[in-house]
Design an enzyme around this catalytic site. Structure first.
Site, mmCIF file in Angstrom:
data_model
loop_
_atom_site.group_PDB
_atom_site.id
_atom_site.type_symbol
_atom_site.label_atom_id
_atom_site.label_comp_id
_atom_site.label_asym_id
_atom_site.label_seq_id
_atom_site.Cartn_x
_atom_site.Cartn_y
_atom_site.Cartn_z
ATOM 1 N N CYS A 89 -29.679 26.790 45.780
ATOM 2 C CA CYS A 89 -28.923 27.696 44.912
ATOM 3 C C CYS A 89 -27.488 27.242 44.705
ATOM 4 O O CYS A 89 -26.771 27.810 43.879
ATOM 5 C CB CYS A 89 -28.962 29.111 45.472
ATOM 6 S SG CYS A 89 -30.654 29.727 45.583
ATOM 7 N N HIS A 340 -29.409 35.386 38.335
ATOM 8 C CA HIS A 340 -29.330 34.254 39.256
ATOM 9 C C HIS A 340 -30.388 33.193 38.925
ATOM 10 O O HIS A 340 -31.365 33.035 39.633
ATOM 11 C CB HIS A 340 -29.496 34.784 40.695
ATOM 12 C CG HIS A 340 -29.403 33.740 41.759
ATOM 13 N ND1 HIS A 340 -28.682 32.569 41.609
ATOM 14 C CD2 HIS A 340 -29.946 33.677 43.012
ATOM 15 C CE1 HIS A 340 -28.791 31.852 42.730
ATOM 16 N NE2 HIS A 340 -29.557 32.488 43.576
#
Lengths: 395, 395
Positions: A89, A340
């Site tokens: 991420c 996200h």
């Protein structure tokens, strides 16, 4: 190393975009960043490197390799040397770090960081399995046991649930506080036309929502998102020649996790970033951080040295981290409300900070900030993240 | 940019290693590179960045993300900031490029490039499908048609078959010549204890072997391999302090393919590498190139400017590219005989060159070379590769 500026930024709307393609999303973000910089892609003026960030297109779209070359093969920047980078991420900000290094070193005069991800699939189980592939596969049973993985959900929310529980024990924070983070970020997100969610939540609503893991409920957790973001960095004189309204990229530090170490990763990366930037936590006016789950926002503010240990909760309760407060955090809505899309997230944070520093953030503008900080984390090495980056920008 | 040296190199044996793990292979290669440099991993003396290359562990081992952090989490270098990079079969040299940039720029004093791959599976169809994932998935039918993909085999061999056919038409090269490349490299490989294949082949044997695609037979094609390689680069003064017997890393250039362009990629990268190195093709004494299929060795020598157009065949027939010849090519055995664990290949080439330049190549030592060149290519953008790198080393 020479100075580097963010010359242009761009992003797509984040959310569920079943009809989009990886290349379509990438193209939109890149075109928008180039236009923002006043850069004419046709002449490749100084643009010498591209770093492309994506995490899961191998398992979700079957695109395992030279992902960036394919996604950008029909854009104005096709044919510019490209390197695919990955740090879970934190991939987007990792790409930015490399772009910064290419320009700061003098190797090239301009470099582009692009992050793209499509997480939405009709098969939620497939997406969750893909997320599990981020864990160490050679010791998976051990890692799942360590996480107390509840199964059926995202293992990362088990990770955040454990961190949240530790934080509650250490500071007296409550589930209500975590809900307050989600509420604040939903309010911020409601001001952001590119955010995945636009509805303002209430504390009661967040607490009453479906439980995910430990103290976490669904609205406290980042959703599965599709989207792309791009950041063009350049030598200051080149950006000026383009007529770009640039902001200074003062530091981008990639920090490394170490198995068995807890709470070392971010403080070390932040220290190094502040040293590189030549400014301190007290100089930061706006923050975008990796609130993949609501409690992370509080923990991270303290690990970055932006709040004293145990005091992020008070800052939240007092409204200091709201837009209009003393230190607005996640004015974009954060991962929870903006969305996200893994590889794009770290760059979307920088898009937001660049817009804030240039006074272009519209309904969510936080006054006249002079400096902003972005924090982006990725992977799990037990009991902390595998990688994290801290980026500092200023006028 | 400051000078950079290759301070230490290491690799595992390449081949079918069903009992090895990604982390086991990575650890062996890294330990060996650190030991070669006289570097004491315990004190992390100047080692500030790691770049990790892997292509297919997502589809083949289920390890999709932060791959390097996991593979190295139990080594002496765990906790050093790490960035995962990918550029298909050029991933290893791409990692080296980034390591070079980190040190050349002054960002860190030493950096490590590591490449690891496990391609062998019991399910050959799974491995071939994984290789197909390297193509542009959004236009797969079009790309397969363009390749005239025979199906059932590796699509990359269809790519090389087309290139081989073009080359035969242009130069008068024959299938016998391609067999001669395979024979030469098998003879070289027989001298390399780390090579996947040690048996010397004959031209008749190669021609009579099972056809793969177009003029190619099995021994003309790189096999599926497991293995790892690592290269430690450093500032010269640091390498000297370690007591390393270093070689100069004069250039590492990452070239970019462009859809629709043929034969532009390598000449441009080579030109740029020679310029950066400050030497010319005539100064190169030994070459490692990306002979994923035998004809590629001939094509590449011409595209790099090491042979005049159409003259690589004569050089081969005359023995100039054999060990002992004027310009030995692939003394390691090349991808065909040493093996081709994708992410490790580009670094294994540099391991070979560093050993040759230091006179440590044992039975395959090619005299006293002063400068060597490695070429590594990856992916397919149609009708050429998606990325390629050219690396130049010297005493």
């Amino acid at each position: 190393m020479r100075d580097v500026v963010v010359a242009g930024v761009g992003m797509t709307a984040f959310g569920k975009q079943p009809d989009s393609s990886l290349s379509g999303l990438a193209t939109e973000a890149v075109d928008s960043a180039l236009a923002d910089a006043g850069f004419h892609g046709e002449d490749m003026d100084g643009l010498g490197m591209i770093y492309y960030a994506n995490v899961l297109s191998g398992l979700l779209q079957g695109q395992e390799s030279v992902r960036g070359q394919h996604a950008l093969s029909r854009t104005a920047v096709a044919g510019v040397p490209l390197i695919n980078v990955e740090n879970a991420c934190a991939s987007g900000s990792t790409a930015l770090h490399q772009a910064w290094l290419s320009v700061a070193s003098g190797q090239v005069d301009a470099a582009l960081a692009v992050g793209v991800e499509k997480l939405h699939t009709d098969d939620k189980a497939q997406a969750l399995a893909a997320l599990t592939s981020v864990l160490d596969q050679e010791r998976l049973p051990e890692v799942l046991a360590e996480l107390g993985a509840a199964g059926g959900g995202s293992v990362f929310m088990d990770f955040y649930a454990r961190a949240a529980t530790r934080y509650m024990e250490q500071t007296g924070a409550t589930r209500d506080d975590f809900a307050r983070v989600a509420v604040k970020n939903s309010e911020h997100g409601s001001r952001n036309p590119k955010a995945q969610y636009s509805r303002k939540l209430t504390v009661d609503e967040v607490l009453a929502a479906r439980p995910v893991s430990g103290p976490l409920t669904v609205p406290m957790c980042a959703p599965m998102s599709d989207g792309a973001a791009a950041v063009l960095v350049a030598a200051p004189e080149l950006a000026r020649r383009w007529g770009a309204d640039g902001v200074r990229l003062r530091a981008v530090v990639v920090g490394a996790g170490r198995r068995g170490a807890l709470g070392e990763l971010l403080p070390a990366a932040a220290l190094s970033a502040f040293e590189q930037a030549g400014i301190g936590p007290e100089d930061i006016d706006v923050v975008e951080c990796h609130d993949a789950a609501a409690p992370a926002e509080l923990i991270v503010l303290e690990e970055l040295g932006l709040c004293a240990p145990g005091e992020a909760v008070a800052a939240l309760r007092d409204g200091a981290t709201h837009i209009g407060g003393e230190l607005p955090v996640n004015p974009s809505g954060g991962l929870q409300s903006r969305g996200h899309p893994l590889g794009a997230t770290g760059l979307a944070q920088v898009v937001e900070l660049a817009d804030q520093l240039r006074g272009r953030a519209g309904a969510r503008q936080v006054g006249e900030p002079q400096a902003g900080l972005a924090e982006n984390a990725g992977g799990y090495l037990g009991p902390d993240a595998a990688a994290a980056t801290v980026t500092i920008l200023s006028r």
